[in-house]
Design a protein around this motif. Structure first.
Motif, PDB file in Angstrom:
ATOM      1  N   GLN A  51      -6.612  -9.620   0.897  1.00  0.00           N
ATOM      2  CA  GLN A  51      -5.235 -10.067   1.121  1.00  0.00           C
ATOM      3  C   GLN A  51      -4.183  -9.122   0.545  1.00  0.00           C
ATOM      4  OE1 GLN A  51      -4.634 -12.813   3.014  1.00  0.00           O
ATOM      5  NE2 GLN A  51      -6.861 -12.883   3.271  1.00  0.00           N
ATOM      6  N   GLY A  52      -4.579  -8.010  -0.045  1.00  0.00           N
ATOM      7  CA  GLY A  52      -3.615  -7.113  -0.663  1.00  0.00           C
ATOM      8  C   GLY A  52      -2.887  -6.239   0.345  1.00  0.00           C
ATOM      9  N   SER A  53      -2.111  -5.287  -0.151  1.00  0.00           N
ATOM     10  CA  SER A  53      -1.367  -4.388   0.729  1.00  0.00           C
ATOM     11  C   SER A  53      -2.337  -3.460   1.455  1.00  0.00           C
ATOM     12  CB  SER A  53      -0.365  -3.566  -0.080  1.00  0.00           C
ATOM     13  OG  SER A  53      -1.022  -2.787  -1.067  1.00  0.00           O
ATOM     14  N   LEU A  54      -1.896  -2.987   2.633  1.00  0.00           N
ATOM     15  CA  LEU A  54      -2.756  -2.200   3.507  1.00  0.00           C
ATOM     16  C   LEU A  54      -2.146  -0.831   3.796  1.00  0.00           C
ATOM     17  CD1 LEU A  54      -3.594  -4.982   6.150  1.00  0.00           C
ATOM     18  CD2 LEU A  54      -5.006  -4.278   4.214  1.00  0.00           C
ATOM     19  N   VAL A  55      -2.999   0.105   4.110  1.00  0.00           N
ATOM     20  CA  VAL A  55      -2.571   1.393   4.648  1.00  0.00           C
ATOM     21  C   VAL A  55      -3.322   1.590   5.955  1.00  0.00           C
ATOM     22  CG1 VAL A  55      -2.065   2.406   2.403  1.00  0.00           C
ATOM     23  CG2 VAL A  55      -4.354   2.637   3.357  1.00  0.00           C
ATOM     24  N   ARG A  56      -2.814   2.476   6.801  1.00  0.00           N
ATOM     25  CA  ARG A  56      -3.476   2.724   8.089  1.00  0.00           C
ATOM     26  C   ARG A  56      -4.094   4.113   8.083  1.00  0.00           C
ATOM     27  NH1 ARG A  56      -2.850  -0.945  12.038  1.00  0.00           N
ATOM     28  NH2 ARG A  56      -1.417  -2.668  11.602  1.00  0.00           N
ATOM     29  N   ILE A  57      -5.365   4.158   8.478  1.00  0.00           N
ATOM     30  CA  ILE A  57      -6.106   5.422   8.479  1.00  0.00           C
ATOM     31  C   ILE A  57      -6.811   5.580   9.817  1.00  0.00           C
ATOM     32  CG2 ILE A  57      -8.065   6.655   7.429  1.00  0.00           C
ATOM     33  CD1 ILE A  57      -7.332   5.488   4.773  1.00  0.00           C
TER      34      ILE A  57
END
Length: 418
Positions: A51-57
């Motif tokens: 549920q934490g913050s996300l980055v896109r890879i």
């Protein structure tokens, strides 16, 4: 269904395990620990309910994949169907070329070489496959002079150990056929029975799975046609003969596909030879409705555990991995390694952990219906050879891989011939 725990299958503490002997400090257990057990930092996909913050890879088959910005960690035991000295690249090999690991590995190898009583053939076969892999991987070290020198030193010790571990032809033939012994307990299909509806096939002998393993293992392709085998071959060859390839969705003509990977071994004559030991099984079942229309793909993977096989050879030694089991995503279409870093045009990021289903989708598409046997072709200017059915008992593909292995420089450098 609640998300799986991303730590499933990981160790609570990074320490030597009782793989080859009860005493974790046994020389063989120490060798295994130094080659295989390590802590991996990683990012998580949404599969695990983070549920934490996300980055896109961007990663293979998953453009702009949302993953955790937080870095997590797993302690990998290594007792599964993977090569040593992972992850791919300098980091993996460096793990045994710096102290104290370098000195500890050299001492463990000296202790193993000093043993006067041979260990049982199955123990020797499993250990030889692992240290042979380490030798091949270290032969590619191109880093600093100190690393090259240490790699050369470790390779010398591994070379002696490989020779000491060599089995006779009779010992190899008597090793357990762990796929067959696992069938009833693990629900594996009887792919080796020519009357079971399964068939072993070959279009082109070259396979990326063999290449990725430096030709120390042979990846055998078994298919379950939706029709009789001879009609299936005739239909497929008619299509390929018209150069209508690659064949991407084959669910109309197939009910299942299995990739059965077996270990090669080095015998007492210094030859690479097929063995009865199955290392890994990747199984896909194409589920159809009452009218024969494709509904979904069920994916299951079976990986060899050395500890389980040695403790009870009749069990087959497989760990069954379902679609929601934690699995590292590949970094490219020909990446069959373990815990691969994510590679971008200018970046190198942490490995990404998702479900096994997502790993399979990365290469085989969203429905996991692509079968690469009919997607890889030779020179497009030439007519392709016909797909042929192989007799499983002959183990022809493994014999081909063994022949190719013995042509390689890293095999010739072992100087194993008596």
């Amino acid at each position: 269904m609640a998300p799986s725990d991303y730590r499933a299958g990981s160790l609570a503490k990074q320490e030597a395990q009782s793989i080859y002997a009860v005493d974790p400090h046994d020389s063989w257990n120490r060798i295994f620990y130094l080659l295989f057990t390590r802590s991996i930092k990683l990012r998580l996909t949404e599969d695990f309910g983070h549920q934490g913050s996300l980055v896109r890879i961007d990663t293979m088959g998953n453009p702009s994949l949302p993953v955790s910005s937080q870095i997590f960690e797993r302690i990998e035991s290594g007792d599964r169907a993977i090569d040593p000295l992972y992850p791919l690249g300098p980091t993996g090999t460096e793990s045994v070329l710096v102290n104290p690991q370098f000195s500890e590995l050299e001492q463990a190898l000296r202790d193993a070489l000093a043993e006067s009583t041979p260990r049982p053939p199955l123990h020797r076969a499993l250990m030889q496959a692992d240290v042979w892999a380490a030798y091949d991987i270290l032969s590619r070290v191109r880093e600093t002079n100190s690393h090259r020198e240490r790699a050369h030193e470790v390779m010398g010790s591994l070379q002696q150990f490989i020779l000491k571990l060599a089995l006779t032809s009779e010992e190899i033939a008597a090793l357990p056929r762990n796929y067959s012994t696992s069938q009833s307990g693990q629900g594996l299909p009887d792919v080796f029975d020519e009357n079971s509806g399964w068939m072993e096939v070959e279009w082109l002998p070259y396979r990326l799975h063999d290449y990725s393993a430096d030709h120390r293992r042979a990846a055998r392709v078994f298919l379950k046609p939706a029709t009789k085998s001879q009609k299936f071959l005739a239909d497929v060859n008619a299509t390929l003969g018209q150069r209508k390839y690659p064949l991407t969705d084959q669910t109309g003509i197939l009910d299942g596909a299995a990739l059965v990977t077996e270990d090669l071994l080095i015998d007492s004559h210094g030859r690479a030879v097929p063995s009865p030991l199955t290392y890994e099984v990747q199984l896909r079942t194409f589920v159809k409705d009452g009218q024969g229309k494709f509904k979904e793909t069920v994916v299951t993977q079976y990986e060899l555990s050395r500890k389980l096989l040695l403790a009870n050879p009749s069990s087959g030694g497989f760990i069954r991995l379902g679609a929601d089991y934690p699995a590292y995503l590949p970094s490219s279409g020909n990446d069959y390694t373990f815990a691969s870093p994510t590679l971008g045009e200018k970046t190198r990021d942490f490995p990404i952990l998702g479900y096994l289903r997502r790993r399979c989708e990365s290469c085989h598409g969203p429905d996991m219906t692509s079968v690469f046997t009919f997607m890889m072709h030779d020179d497009p200017r030439r007519s392709p050879p016909p797909v042929r059915q192989l007799r499983p008992a002959d183990d022809m593909h493994a014999a081909y891989v063994a022949t190719e292995k013995m042509k390689q420089t890293n095999f010739k450098s072992l100087h194993l011939a008596p």
